[in-house]
Design an enzyme around this catalytic site. Structure first.
Site, PDB file in Angstrom:
ATOM      1  CB  ALA A  66       3.221 -15.271   6.742  1.00  0.00           C
ATOM      2  CD  GLU A 128      -1.915 -19.870   8.644  1.00  0.00           C
ATOM      3  OE1 GLU A 128      -3.113 -20.291   8.373  1.00  0.00           O
ATOM      4  OE2 GLU A 128      -1.315 -19.092   9.135  1.00  0.00           O
TER       5      GLU A 128
HETATM    6  N1  CAA Z   1       1.300 -12.447   1.047  1.00  0.00           N
HETATM    7  C1  CAA Z   1       1.792 -11.914  -0.082  1.00  0.00           C
HETATM    8  N2  CAA Z   1       1.018 -11.423  -1.009  1.00  0.00           N
HETATM    9  C2  CAA Z   1      -0.339 -11.565  -0.805  1.00  0.00           C
HETATM   10  C3  CAA Z   1      -0.899 -12.295   0.277  1.00  0.00           C
HETATM   11  C4  CAA Z   1       0.093 -12.918   1.341  1.00  0.00           C
HETATM   12  N3  CAA Z   1      -0.417 -13.458   2.246  1.00  0.00           N
HETATM   13  N4  CAA Z   1      -2.276 -12.312   0.184  1.00  0.00           N
HETATM   14  C5  CAA Z   1      -2.409 -11.753  -0.893  1.00  0.00           C
HETATM   15  N5  CAA Z   1      -1.547 -11.475  -1.517  1.00  0.00           N
HETATM   16  C6  CAA Z   1      -1.414 -10.789  -2.891  1.00  0.00           C
HETATM   17  C7  CAA Z   1      -1.963 -11.573  -4.107  1.00  0.00           C
HETATM   18  O1  CAA Z   1      -0.905 -12.358  -4.485  1.00  0.00           O
HETATM   19  C8  CAA Z   1      -2.535 -10.366  -4.696  1.00  0.00           C
HETATM   20  O2  CAA Z   1      -1.416  -9.921  -5.589  1.00  0.00           O
HETATM   21  P1  CAA Z   1      -1.548  -9.396  -6.975  1.00  0.00           P
HETATM   22  O3  CAA Z   1      -2.547  -8.269  -7.218  1.00  0.00           O
HETATM   23  O4  CAA Z   1      -0.146  -8.895  -7.349  1.00  0.00           O
HETATM   24  O5  CAA Z   1      -1.915 -10.726  -7.860  1.00  0.00           O
HETATM   25  C9  CAA Z   1      -3.059  -9.393  -3.768  1.00  0.00           C
HETATM   26  O6  CAA Z   1      -2.297  -9.501  -2.628  1.00  0.00           O
HETATM   27  C10 CAA Z   1      -4.526  -9.478  -3.895  1.00  0.00           C
HETATM   28  O7  CAA Z   1      -5.142 -10.707  -3.267  1.00  0.00           O
HETATM   29  P2  CAA Z   1      -6.257 -11.212  -4.102  1.00  0.00           P
HETATM   30  O8  CAA Z   1      -6.117 -11.249  -5.554  1.00  0.00           O
HETATM   31  O9  CAA Z   1      -6.356 -12.695  -3.564  1.00  0.00           O
HETATM   32  O10 CAA Z   1      -7.396 -10.394  -3.459  1.00  0.00           O
HETATM   33  P3  CAA Z   1      -8.820 -11.048  -2.754  1.00  0.00           P
HETATM   34  O11 CAA Z   1      -9.278  -9.525  -2.150  1.00  0.00           O
HETATM   35  O12 CAA Z   1      -9.477 -11.693  -3.634  1.00  0.00           O
HETATM   36  O13 CAA Z   1      -8.537 -11.819  -1.566  1.00  0.00           O
HETATM   37  C11 CAA Z   1      -7.331 -12.392   0.562  1.00  0.00           C
HETATM   38  C12 CAA Z   1      -7.697 -11.303  -0.383  1.00  0.00           C
HETATM   39  C13 CAA Z   1      -8.649 -13.059   1.159  1.00  0.00           C
HETATM   40  C14 CAA Z   1      -6.716 -11.790   1.594  1.00  0.00           C
HETATM   41  C15 CAA Z   1      -6.649 -13.433  -0.368  1.00  0.00           C
HETATM   42  O14 CAA Z   1      -5.480 -12.841  -0.966  1.00  0.00           O
HETATM   43  C16 CAA Z   1      -5.913 -14.671   0.583  1.00  0.00           C
HETATM   44  O15 CAA Z   1      -6.364 -15.457   0.800  1.00  0.00           O
HETATM   45  N6  CAA Z   1      -4.769 -14.279   0.909  1.00  0.00           N
HETATM   46  C17 CAA Z   1      -3.840 -15.295   1.420  1.00  0.00           C
HETATM   47  C18 CAA Z   1      -4.168 -15.578   2.836  1.00  0.00           C
HETATM   48  C19 CAA Z   1      -3.325 -16.397   3.594  1.00  0.00           C
HETATM   49  O16 CAA Z   1      -3.022 -17.570   3.162  1.00  0.00           O
HETATM   50  N7  CAA Z   1      -2.862 -16.317   4.574  1.00  0.00           N
HETATM   51  C20 CAA Z   1      -1.793 -17.052   5.380  1.00  0.00           C
HETATM   52  C21 CAA Z   1      -0.665 -16.910   4.781  1.00  0.00           C
HETATM   53  S1  CAA Z   1       0.631 -18.176   5.530  1.00  0.00           S
HETATM   54  C22 CAA Z   1       0.855 -17.544   7.083  1.00  0.00           C
HETATM   55  O17 CAA Z   1       0.240 -16.568   7.676  1.00  0.00           O
HETATM   56  C23 CAA Z   1       1.792 -18.418   7.943  1.00  0.00           C
HETATM   57  C24 CAA Z   1       1.955 -18.041   9.289  1.00  0.00           C
HETATM   58  O18 CAA Z   1       1.354 -18.659  10.194  1.00  0.00           O
HETATM   59  C25 CAA Z   1       2.762 -17.041   9.721  1.00  0.00           C
END
Ligand code: CAA
Length: 690
Positions: A66, A128
């Site tokens: 998300a 999450e």
């Molecule tokens: N939403 C918004 N922004 C996000 C995001 C998300 N889910 N995931 C990453 N970003 C943004 C980061 O803030 C970062 O922004 P900046 O460059 O401005 O700092 C950018 O994307 C790149 O992220 P990373 O620096 O973390 O990049 P990475 O390549 O090291 O890692 C990743 C990539 C593995 C996807 C990591 O970003 C990550 O773990 N993201 C979160 C994943 C997550 O928690 N997903 C679940 C979300 S909650 C959900 O989905 C609820 C539901 O059930 C509906």
């Protein structure tokens, strides 16, 4: 190709609709993505030429979840649930084509597709829990149906990912595509159509749901220590229990209810805040992204003690050769021996192979001569905290290190500018403060001196990532950010025991707050004799007297606590007597001290110190202080860090409490920082400075 929204487009190729998401950097499920999927699926269903759909992402990854930035605002239509329902109930097959990471809502989107194909490097997870949440779009009900409840428990309570091969073996992925993913997915879709393969909805599968009744309680016990204080792991477990015990729709209702509860609670707010705080910490306003970096191919470490050894392991773990220098052969042998033993222990637990042990040990070379560091790109000094000794080492390094090499000190409190002054190249000198145990703790406090070059800063920030640390850049002051904030807490803890709270009572409050250990357990672990000597001891503090009794902490089996053979701390009647006598000598009357007072007196001075650090520009932003305390000292992430915690209480309240203790103790150090007072007057919080 038709643009559906600015984040999604649709093309139809010989009966196969390809819906491409393009929402860099991680294709999060922002409003434009949800709308694009909805429109793309509806158009494909309405188009008789379309026989099947492929959902694929542009850029570096499949949908990574998300859009967390949308969580704080009012929900925007269309919601994720109706979009996923539309997909799952579609009368034409939908195939998810996955590369990069399918995480959270991304994996949940893939799970409503009828088939999933991936490239060989794809990874899958429901992280999450790390945001204080649970997967709220059916993931809690669907993942256990595919990988089984036991694996779902492990994945969802830790956020751990699995790779493509494992996902394929579990039936999460139907086919791994070796070549071009898009072509592979389209050809898979054609086969589904040609063979008239029935549409399989994950919600209808229940073959893997039969489990032993003991599974859940056994699992709870196995993670209890690691997840102490966190709500989300337990809530994830309850959802998986619902998946096992209830029909799908009732399980979905449990998921929705528990998701709402977590989402509106303080823990998730703190953990979401921390997600962005961690990523912000890597950004340095005056060091642009394109600042050139110094290639680091070989590292030198001076000192093979606990810190030097732990630091060296970080390098070896990621394949960087490292030379450790000691002054005496036996100290070097001891240090290298401990490193090998640490690796052997990790291998015995099955976390690395015996080959890994040999490879890593093979990357570490011992030496008795600083001259052997002449070809290192980065040299980290890790000897004990003595300015003269450090200056001597740096002046020798200045003579032998190659031009441009980074000269770093692992000092935890000393003046990096003074250390740099011992060299002719202060621009190459920087502080790299690792936290003990250095091979485990994630924080790297990077201390920039007045003259430190931007290329050196940029290189060290990137290098931290390479060795899997989270870096926070700070300026020079005694104790930098982490230890400077620790000092006032320790001062208060020491005063509290002279006013009536026993060490174990102070520690209990801190541990219940969520810290991994209390102030006195920490002192015992570090050793009470740091900076103490028998010759000069005058018995002026409790610590002096404990050391005089040879109660010098865990290493002597006794300190503030008595320790048993397994190093469990037990409150000590001897120490209690000592404290009572010492307080009496000082004319202090002991009183009952409430847990609330203990907590406030330990934590609020930390907040105040953090505010002063911000005021002086030692930390770039309040959230950097929080990252330091979460990753360096184990501050509970579900409370965000000391500055977020202050914001959650309200700065007015913090100031009132500081003044209350100032009045009570007459101690001027309780005076609230002018920055905090100004923020409170303006109705702002620390977060507004981030
Ligand atoms: N939403 C918004 N922004 C996000 C995001 C998300 N889910 N995931 C990453 N970003 C943004 C980061 O803030 C970062 O922004 P900046 O460059 O401005 O700092 C950018 O994307 C790149 O992220 P990373 O620096 O973390 O990049 P990475 O390549 O090291 O890692 C990743 C990539 C593995 C996807 C990591 O970003 C990550 O773990 N993201 C979160 C994943 C997550 O928690 N997903 C679940 C979300 S909650 C959900 O989905 C609820 C539901 O059930 C509906």
């Amino acid at each position: 190709m038709t643009a559906l929204t600015d984040m999604a487009d649709l093309s139809i190729e010989d009966g196969i609709a390809v819906l491409t998401i393009n929402n860099p950097p991680v294709n999060a499920l922002s409003q434009g993505v949800r709308q694009g999927i909805k429109d793309g699926v509806e158009q494909s269903l309405a188009n008789d030429d379309v026989k099947a759909m492929v959902l694929i992402c542009a850029g570096r990854t499949f949908i990574a979840g998300a859009d967390i930035t949308e969580f704080a605002s009012a929900p925007k239509e269309p919601g994720l649930h109706p979009v996923l329902e539309l997909m799952e109930n579609a009368s034409k097959p939908i195939i998810a084509a996955i590369h990069g990471t399918a995480l959270g809502g991304g994996l949940e989107t893939a799970l409503v597709c009828h088939f999933r194909v991936s490239d060989t490097g794809a990874r899958f997870g429901l992280p999450e829990v790390n945001l204080g949440l649970l997967p709220g779009a059916g993931g809690t009900q669907r993942l256990p149906r595919v990988v089984g409840p036991a694996k779902a428990l492990a994945m969802m309570t830790s956020g751990a990912q699995i790779g493509a091969a494992e996902a394929h073996a579990d039936g999460l992925v139907d086919e791994i595509v070796e070549g071009d993913l898009r072509e592979g997915a389209i050809s898979f879709a054609r086969r589904v159509v040609a063979d008239n393969v029935p549409l399989s909805r994950v919600r209808d599968r229940d073959a893997k749901l039969a489990v032993d009744a003991s599974l859940f309680d056994d699992f709870r016990k196995s993670i209890a220590r690691k997840t102490r204080g966190f709500l989300a792991p337990e809530y994830n477990i309850r959802c998986i229990e619902a998946a096992v015990n209830l029909p799908f729709d009732e399980g979905m209702a449990v998921e929705a209810e528990l998701f709402r509860e977590l989402m509106s609670g303080p823990q998730s707010r703190a953990q979401q805040y921390f997600f962005f705080a961690e990523r912000q910490a890597g950004k340095v306003p005056d060091v642009p992204r394109d600042t050139p970096e110094i290639p680091i191919k070989k590292v030198g470490v001076i000192g093979a003690g606990t810190m030097g050894g732990g630091i060296s392991m970080n390098m070896a773990n990621v394949g960087i050769p490292v030379t450790i220098v000691e002054t005496k052969q036996d100290a070097l042998d001891r240090g290298l021996g401990i490193i090998r033993k640490n690796y052997e222990n990790t291998a015995a637990k099955g976390r690395i192979s015996q080959d890994d042990v040999e490879t890593r040990c093979g990357l570490i070379t011992g030496s008795l001569s600083v001259d052997d560091l002449a070809d290192c790109d980065l040299i980290i000094e890790a000897v004990f905290e003595n300015m003269d000794l450090k200056k001597d080492i740096f002046s020798r390094l200045d003579k032998i290190a190659k031009p441009g090499a980074i000269l770093a000190s692992n000092t935890s409190a000393l003046d990096v500018n003074e250390i740099a002054s011992a060299t002719s190249r202060p621009e190459s000198v920087i502080g790299l403060h690792f936290f003990s145990p250095a091979n485990v703790m994630k924080l790297l406090e990077i201390v920039r001196g007045d003259a430190t070059g931007k290329d050196v800063i940029k290189t060290c920030m990137s290098f931290a990532k390479r060795i899997k640390k989270v870096a926070v850049l700070v300026g020079v002051c005694p104790g930098f950010v982490g230890n400077r904030i620790l000092f006032p807490r320790q001062t208060q803890a020491n005063q509290l025991i002279l006013e009536g709270a026993m060490p174990h009572e102070v520690d209990k409050v801190l541990v219940e707050f969520g810290m991994p250990m209390g102030a006195f357990q920490m002192s015992d672990l570090a050793g009470l004799d740091i900076g103490w000597s028998a010759e000069t001891s005058k018995g002026e503090t409790i610590r002096d007297r404990l050391c005089e009794m040879d109660r010098r902490g865990q290493k002597t089996g006794a300190g503030f606590y008595d320790y048993d053979e397994k190093r469990n701390p037990n409150p000590s009647p001897v120490v209690e007597k000592l404290i009572r006598e010492f307080a009496a000598e000082q004319g202090k009357t002991l009183r009952d001290i409430s847990e609330e007072e203990i907590l406030q007196r330990c934590i609020y001075p930390m907040i105040n110190e953090g505010a002063k650090i911000l005021e002086e520009g030692i930390a770039i932003r309040a959230s950097d202080i929080d990252v330091t305390w979460v990753y360096g000292y184990g501050w509970p992430v579900y409370r965000g860090g000391p500055m977020h915690y202050a914001d959650s209480i309200g700065l007015d309240e913090v100031i009132t409490t500081l003044r209350k203790y100032q009045e009570m103790t007459g101690d001027a150090s309780w005076e609230p920082s002018p920055l905090m007072v100004r923020l409170a007057q303006e109705g702002k919080n620390f977060s507004s400075l981030n």
